[in-house]
Structures are given as structure tokens and as C-alpha cells.
Write an enzyme that holds these catalytic residues in place. Structure first.
Site, short mmCIF file in Angstrom:
data_model
loop_
_atom_site.label_atom_id
_atom_site.label_comp_id
_atom_site.label_asym_id
_atom_site.label_seq_id
_atom_site.Cartn_x
_atom_site.Cartn_y
_atom_site.Cartn_z
N HIS A 142 0.81 -1.78 0.11
CA HIS A 142 -0.05 -0.15 -0.15
C HIS A 142 1.07 1.05 0.26
CE1 HIS A 142 -2.62 2.95 0.93
NE2 HIS A 142 -3.95 1.95 1.28
N GLU A 162 -4.14 1.51 -7.38
CA GLU A 162 -4.46 2.52 -6.67
C GLU A 162 -3.42 3.94 -6.77
OE1 GLU A 162 -6.55 1.33 -2.64
OE2 GLU A 162 -4.40 0.98 -1.89
N GLY A 188 -7.15 9.62 -0.38
CA GLY A 188 -7.01 10.59 0.50
C GLY A 188 -8.12 11.30 0.99
N SER A 236 -10.56 6.51 -4.01
CA SER A 236 -11.78 7.08 -3.87
C SER A 236 -13.27 6.55 -4.77
CB SER A 236 -11.42 8.59 -4.14
OG SER A 236 -10.81 9.01 -3.71
#
Length: 242
Positions: free
Chosen positions: A84, A155, A161, A198
Site C-alpha cells: 500500500h 491505486e 486520501g 476514492s
């Protein structure tokens, strides 16, 4: 790093009634380490799998504070996330370490979920190059026959975020095509590529219907069990949504 074990137990109580009817897709959750046992107790006997957000590459040893693959396997985990962007950023994790973690996950017959994504918004060709470098660094040592046992989550870091927005649909579709092609070129007999960044109830169905998007990897929106249920149930035609 959200939800205490007590909060996670309430999350499962709220989410499970809405998830039980979703039999035509694969669903999983990756809670923080202290809540994995809570997930196991809540999800045993359901169609929802559980796993972990990270793992140490060694099976045991003098690594205080770390968690090993055999520990996760003993808790019934079937999927383990690695790579990640926040692990790469906060812990300076590189592709070689991530590759060692993937090897540990496979030693214990669990499925690695490898996160890849370009760090900044850039032209498509440069994004493809950045992601190909991550794939090569993390998966290059894995035998071709094992690549089909890896899930890749695309991602883009710039789409993650608070305040961020999902990547444009044409960019998502092009990047998923590139990742599928890389995996197939290196011998993967089957490939599964998820989109994360998102994802929310408003955009989930449009993203899930894109060519090459095999499912969704949900972050902030998943903290709300009702939102997670809505995303998990998006109409995806013949596709399987995660």
C-alpha cells in the site's frame, strides 16, 4: 488504522445483514491486526472472507511488533495486502521487500493483494512505466504459475486520501488493460485487477463496469457499513465485484 476491535464488532453487526444476500461475488475485509480475530468470529460461516493489511517476510524470529504469515494463516486469513502507498511512504518499503512478503504469503497458501499505482498524476505512458516497474520489482521473482494467485489493486496515489477524487474512467480502463497485459505476458493464466482510490457509492458502479476492472478495493467509504453494503451490491452485469 481505523476501528478498534469493539468498533469493528459493531461494524460487522451493521454490515452483515446487507451482505448475506450477495452470493454472486467475492467479498473480503482487511481490518487492522487487533481486529482480525473479531472478523474471524463474525464472518465464519458467511461468504465474506477476511485478511490482513500487511505481513513480515519472515515466518518467525526477533522482529518485535511484527506479524508473520503463519500467525495470519492460523487466524483464518485468506488474503494479505502488501505494498500500500502508505506503507511505501511511512515505512520506506521498496519492491524487493514487498516481493519477499508476497513469497511469505504464498508459502502459507494465502492470496497476496499487491497495491500498485503511480505517485503523482502524469501522462498515461509514464503511469504505465511506473506501475510496470512496481509489478516487475514485486512479482519478478515469483514463478509464472503463481501469478494467477495474486490479486493486483491499482491505486493511483494521487487519487487516495481526504479531498482526492477517483481517477478518470478512461485512465482507469487504460491502466487496468496495461496491468492485465503485463500479468499475461509474464505467464499468469488468470488475472484479477481491482480498482482502489476514492471509490464511493456514487462512482462505484461506473468504475465496476469498466473493461478490465474485476472488482473494487474500498478505503475510506468502507468505514461506513451502510456505504460498504451499497458499494458491494453495485450492478456489474456478468462481472464479479469485490
Amino acid at each position: 488504522m481505523n476501528l478498534t476491535p469493539t468498533e469493528a464488532a459493531r461494524w460487522f453487526e451493521d454490515a452483515l445483514p446487507g451482505l448475506r444476500g450477495l452470493k454472486d461475488r467475492d467479498l473480503f475485509v482487511l481490518p487492522p491486526f487487533p481486529s482480525i480475530m473479531v472478523a474471524r468470529d463474525a464472518l465464519q460461516g458467511t461468504q465474506v472472507a477476511w485478511g490482513a493489511q500487511d505481513v513480515h517476510p519472515d515466518d518467525s524470529g526477533a522482529h518485535t511488533g511484527d506479524v508473520s504469515a503463519p500467525m495470519l494463516a492460523d487466524l483464518g486469513c485468506s488474503i494479505v495486502e502488501v505494498g500500500h502507498s502508505e506503507r511505501r511512504r511511512d515505512h520506506r518499503e521498496g519492491d524487493r521487500l514487498i516481493g519477499a512478503k508476497i513469497a511469505a504469503i504464498r508459502r502459507w497458501d494465502m492470496m497476496p493483494l499487491l497495491c500498485v499505482g503511480e505517485p503523482t498524476r502524469r501522462p498515461l505512458a509514464a503511469a504505465r512505466t511506473a506501475v510496470a516497474r512496481q509489478l516487475r520489482g514485486a512479482l519478478g521473482a515469483l514463478p509464472a504459475g503463481e501469478l494467477g494467485r495474486v490479486i493486483v489493486a491499482y491505486e493511483p496515489v494521487w487519487a487516495i486520501g481526504v479531498g482526492a477524487a477517483a481517477a478518470p474512467l478512461d485512465h482507469i480502463e487504460a491502466m487496468h488493460a496495461a496491468i492485465h497485459a503485463w500479468l499475461a505476458r509474464h505467464g499468469a493464466s488468470t488475472t484479477r485487477v481491482l480498482y482502489g482510490g476514492s471509490v464511493d457509492p456514487g462512482n462505484a458502479e461506473g468504475i465496476a463496469r469498466l473493461e478490465g476492472v474485476d472488482g473494487l478495493f474500498v478505503g475510506r467509504s468502507a468505514l461506513d457499513p451502510a456505504a460498504f453494503v451499497r458499494i458491494a451490491g453495485v450492478a456489474v452485469g456478468e462481472r464479479r465485484a469485490t
